[in-house]
Enzyme design. Structure first.
Site, mmCIF file in Angstrom:
data_model
loop_
_atom_site.group_PDB
_atom_site.id
_atom_site.type_symbol
_atom_site.label_atom_id
_atom_site.label_comp_id
_atom_site.label_asym_id
_atom_site.label_seq_id
_atom_site.Cartn_x
_atom_site.Cartn_y
_atom_site.Cartn_z
ATOM 1 N N ASP A 116 0.808 -1.210 0.000
ATOM 2 C CA ASP A 116 0.000 0.000 0.000
ATOM 3 C C ASP A 116 0.839 1.256 0.000
ATOM 4 O O ASP A 116 1.868 1.324 0.668
ATOM 5 C CB ASP A 116 -0.857 0.015 1.269
ATOM 6 C CG ASP A 116 -1.989 -0.974 1.172
ATOM 7 O OD1 ASP A 116 -2.519 -1.122 0.064
ATOM 8 O OD2 ASP A 116 -2.326 -1.572 2.189
ATOM 9 N N PRO A 122 10.026 2.262 5.676
ATOM 10 C CA PRO A 122 11.367 1.668 5.630
ATOM 11 C C PRO A 122 11.400 0.280 6.255
ATOM 12 O O PRO A 122 10.489 -0.088 7.002
ATOM 13 C CB PRO A 122 12.228 2.643 6.448
ATOM 14 C CG PRO A 122 11.291 3.498 7.206
ATOM 15 C CD PRO A 122 9.928 3.407 6.582
ATOM 16 N N ASP A 307 -4.890 0.850 11.060
ATOM 17 C CA ASP A 307 -5.701 0.246 9.988
ATOM 18 C C ASP A 307 -7.193 0.518 10.170
ATOM 19 O O ASP A 307 -7.984 0.171 9.300
ATOM 20 C CB ASP A 307 -5.451 -1.270 9.936
ATOM 21 C CG ASP A 307 -3.997 -1.579 9.646
ATOM 22 O OD1 ASP A 307 -3.302 -0.721 9.103
ATOM 23 O OD2 ASP A 307 -3.556 -2.699 9.985
HETATM 24 N N1 EPU Z 1 9.227 1.380 10.550
HETATM 25 C C1 EPU Z 1 10.496 1.848 10.326
HETATM 26 N N2 EPU Z 1 11.489 0.950 10.035
HETATM 27 C C2 EPU Z 1 11.252 -0.372 9.946
HETATM 28 C C3 EPU Z 1 9.951 -0.852 10.159
HETATM 29 C C4 EPU Z 1 8.947 0.057 10.472
HETATM 30 O O1 EPU Z 1 10.725 3.059 10.385
HETATM 31 O O2 EPU Z 1 12.197 -1.137 9.663
HETATM 32 C C5 EPU Z 1 8.142 2.317 10.907
HETATM 33 C C6 EPU Z 1 7.054 2.368 9.833
HETATM 34 O O3 EPU Z 1 7.364 3.282 8.816
HETATM 35 C C7 EPU Z 1 5.835 2.757 10.636
HETATM 36 C C8 EPU Z 1 6.081 2.065 11.980
HETATM 37 O O4 EPU Z 1 7.478 1.829 12.048
HETATM 38 O O5 EPU Z 1 5.792 4.142 10.841
HETATM 39 C C9 EPU Z 1 5.327 0.792 12.193
HETATM 40 O O6 EPU Z 1 5.512 -0.068 11.059
HETATM 41 P P1 EPU Z 1 5.384 -1.664 11.161
HETATM 42 O O7 EPU Z 1 6.686 -2.259 10.783
HETATM 43 O O8 EPU Z 1 4.792 -2.011 12.468
HETATM 44 O O9 EPU Z 1 4.325 -1.948 10.002
HETATM 45 P P2 EPU Z 1 4.382 -3.082 8.931
HETATM 46 O O10 EPU Z 1 4.888 -4.340 9.533
HETATM 47 O O11 EPU Z 1 5.023 -2.607 7.692
HETATM 48 C C10 EPU Z 1 2.018 -4.010 9.516
HETATM 49 C C11 EPU Z 1 0.762 -4.280 8.764
HETATM 50 C C12 EPU Z 1 0.089 -2.979 8.405
HETATM 51 C C13 EPU Z 1 -0.180 -2.195 9.692
HETATM 52 C C14 EPU Z 1 1.121 -2.001 10.479
HETATM 53 C C15 EPU Z 1 0.924 -1.322 11.823
HETATM 54 C C16 EPU Z 1 1.219 -6.304 7.567
HETATM 55 C C17 EPU Z 1 1.533 -6.959 6.285
HETATM 56 N N3 EPU Z 1 1.087 -4.986 7.551
HETATM 57 O O12 EPU Z 1 2.835 -3.258 8.637
HETATM 58 O O13 EPU Z 1 -1.151 -3.330 7.811
HETATM 59 O O14 EPU Z 1 -0.726 -0.947 9.364
HETATM 60 O O15 EPU Z 1 1.734 -3.284 10.709
HETATM 61 O O16 EPU Z 1 0.053 -2.066 12.611
HETATM 62 O O17 EPU Z 1 1.081 -6.962 8.581
HETATM 63 C C18 EPU Z 1 -3.072 -2.959 6.566
HETATM 64 O O18 EPU Z 1 -3.436 -4.098 6.873
HETATM 65 O O19 EPU Z 1 -3.849 -2.102 6.065
HETATM 66 C C19 EPU Z 1 -1.691 -2.564 6.827
HETATM 67 C C20 EPU Z 1 -1.085 -1.561 6.186
#
Ligand code: EPU
Length: 421
Positions: A116, A122, A307
């Site tokens: 998305d 990152p 979300d």
């Molecule tokens: N972040 C960093 N560096 C990283 C990882 C994350 O700066 O290495 C930052 C992100 O930019 C963000 C925050 O940390 O600001 C949290 O990100 P997170 O890694 O928790 O998110 P994600 O794993 O990429 C998952 C879900 C998302 C959901 C987020 C937060 C999956 C595939 N995706 O994303 O789901 O919004 O956690 O709960 O599990 C959705 O379902 O609509 C969706 C986008």
């Protein structure tokens, strides 16, 4: 491209059953390759993210069979192969193959993840975790190449800079078969992390503390599935139907939920004045009366989920007076739904990453675009509220994560169809 066509303005009523959690499923499918024996997942949602992950598995010679909501994954003849290209870009969760391949083969070659468009996302914390476990990480031709040292990965102490869901899951997958103990500090506490740990522990992994901010993993030589695993219900899908029921419901019962996973969301909806009866694994949303405006700030779990900020926004529009505020602390740029909702007559705007919402008595149908999954969910709810016809382009983004949504909405009485354009 798929288009969702809605003729809105009809009250919806009846029962809806929530599917398995998308954000668990998209981690459990890659994690299945860590097993030496066939994995059976129950309660798998019928969403296109699952189809895309199955395509990626077949490129690795992993056989899949998906019937009803049971997915069997047989990694017995898996071949280590690079995963570059379009399929990787089609979903963000393909990044879980980094941790899973590294755990299984000590090597992963994976294209840069897509997913998305909700602002910068990152993966530096994932990389930091792999490196702490002893891996070397290189970027080459739009691919990330991750390699273990000759004697394999070793346990490490990994403090995350933020509680990242993706980094926590990826580090768990890579470290399950590493030598020695790994400790993840400031780990994400989302229910999906617990689901992954339960799944892996039942295969012989030793993971303690999932759901708290410190997760300890004791490496084991190998793991094998022994029994089927039932995926937890999707709290985001459930929250979306709660918002929808409060906007256009004439009494809707939502089944297959874990109410505790929805606590902070339900608290906000109830603060507005929506009346909800909660049972052990279902809840009933009464038709809403006069509602109050509220403020919403998203936080990591157990706070209000990012979300769900878009799906709750149409509900805020139904408040009688005041100014609503939505602040997304996880993804401040997650505002792609705003111009589309404005096209439907919604009185809201964005100022410095703050969404300001004003009461809007009527929405009208319009031609809008679902740029990402939860923006699509907000437009879907707005379309059900609006007078006239709403056409949502790029409805593929909704189908990525909402289980059999057309069928579920129709069963509640909605006039909705999805067509190919
Ligand atoms: N972040 C960093 N560096 C990283 C990882 C994350 O700066 O290495 C930052 C992100 O930019 C963000 C925050 O940390 O600001 C949290 O990100 P997170 O890694 O928790 O998110 P994600 O794993 O990429 C998952 C879900 C998302 C959901 C987020 C937060 C999956 C595939 N995706 O994303 O789901 O919004 O956690 O709960 O599990 C959705 O379902 O609509 C969706 C986008």
């Amino acid at each position: 491209m798929k288009q969702m066509i809605i003729h809105g303005g009809k009250p919806l009523k009846g029962d809806v059953w929530i599917g398995g959690a998308k954000n668990s499923t998209v981690a459990l499918i890659p994690a299945s390759i860590l097993s030496r024996t066939m994995v059976t997942l129950e309660g798998v949602p019928r969403i296109s993210d699952v189809d895309n992950l199955m395509d990626l598995l077949s490129e690795m010679n992993v056989q899949c069979e998906f019937k009803q909501t049971t997915l069997k994954i047989d990694p017995a003849h898996i071949k280590m192969s690079p995963l570059p290209g379009d399929k990787i870009k089609s979903l963000r969760a393909s990044y879980y193959f980094m941790g899973a391949l590294l755990g299984r083969f000590g090597k992963a070659i994976v294209g840069f993840p897509g997913g998305d468009d909700i602002g910068p996302r990152p993966i530096d914390q994932h990389i930091k975790g792999f490196e702490a476990l002893g891996a070397t990480v290189r970027n080459q031709n739009e691919q990330i190449i991750i390699t273990s040292p000759e004697d394999g990965l070793h346990g490490a102490h990994i403090p995350l800079a933020m509680p990242s869901v993706g980094a926590t899951m990826n580090i768990i997958m890579a470290s399950v078969t590493a030598r020695g103990d790994t400790v993840i500090e400031n780990a994400a506490k989302e229910p999906e992390i617990i689901d992954l740990a339960t799944f892996l522990n039942n295969m012989g992994a030793v993971i303690r503390g999932a759901g708290t901010e410190t997760i300890r993993i004791q490496g084991v030589p190998k793991i094998s599935a022994k029994a089927p695993h039932t995926i937890i219900p999707d709290r985001i899908e459930a929250g979306t139907y709660v918002a929808l029921a409060a906007c256009v419901g004439d009494g809707i019962k939502i089944h297959n939920i874990i109410a505790e996973h929805l606590d902070s969301f339900l608290a906000k909806v109830e603060e507005m004045g929506v009346v909800i009866d909660t049972d052990e694994d279902s809840l009933f949303v009464y038709p809403a009366g006069d509602l109050k405006m509220i403020q919403v700030r998203t936080e990591p779990y157990p706070g209000f989920a990012t979300d769900l900020q878009q799906p709750i926004t149409p509900l805020l529009l139904t408040a009688k007076t005041g100014e609503g505020v939505v602040i997304d602390n996880i993804y401040p740029k997650r505002v792609r739904h705003i111009p589309e909702l404005q096209r439907m007559g919604a009185d809201l705007r964005v100022e410095d990453n703050i969404i300001l919402v004003h009461p809007t008595a009527h929405l009208h149908g319009a031609h809008v675009q679902a740029d990402e999954i939860r923006a699509g969910a907000a437009l879907m709810i707005a379309g059900l509220m609006a007078d006239g016809e709403t056409c949502i382009d790029d409805a593929d983004n909704i189908l990525r994560g909402y289980d059999r949504v057309e069928m579920k909405l129709r069963k509640l009485g909605a006039d909705v169809k999805i067509v190919e354009r």
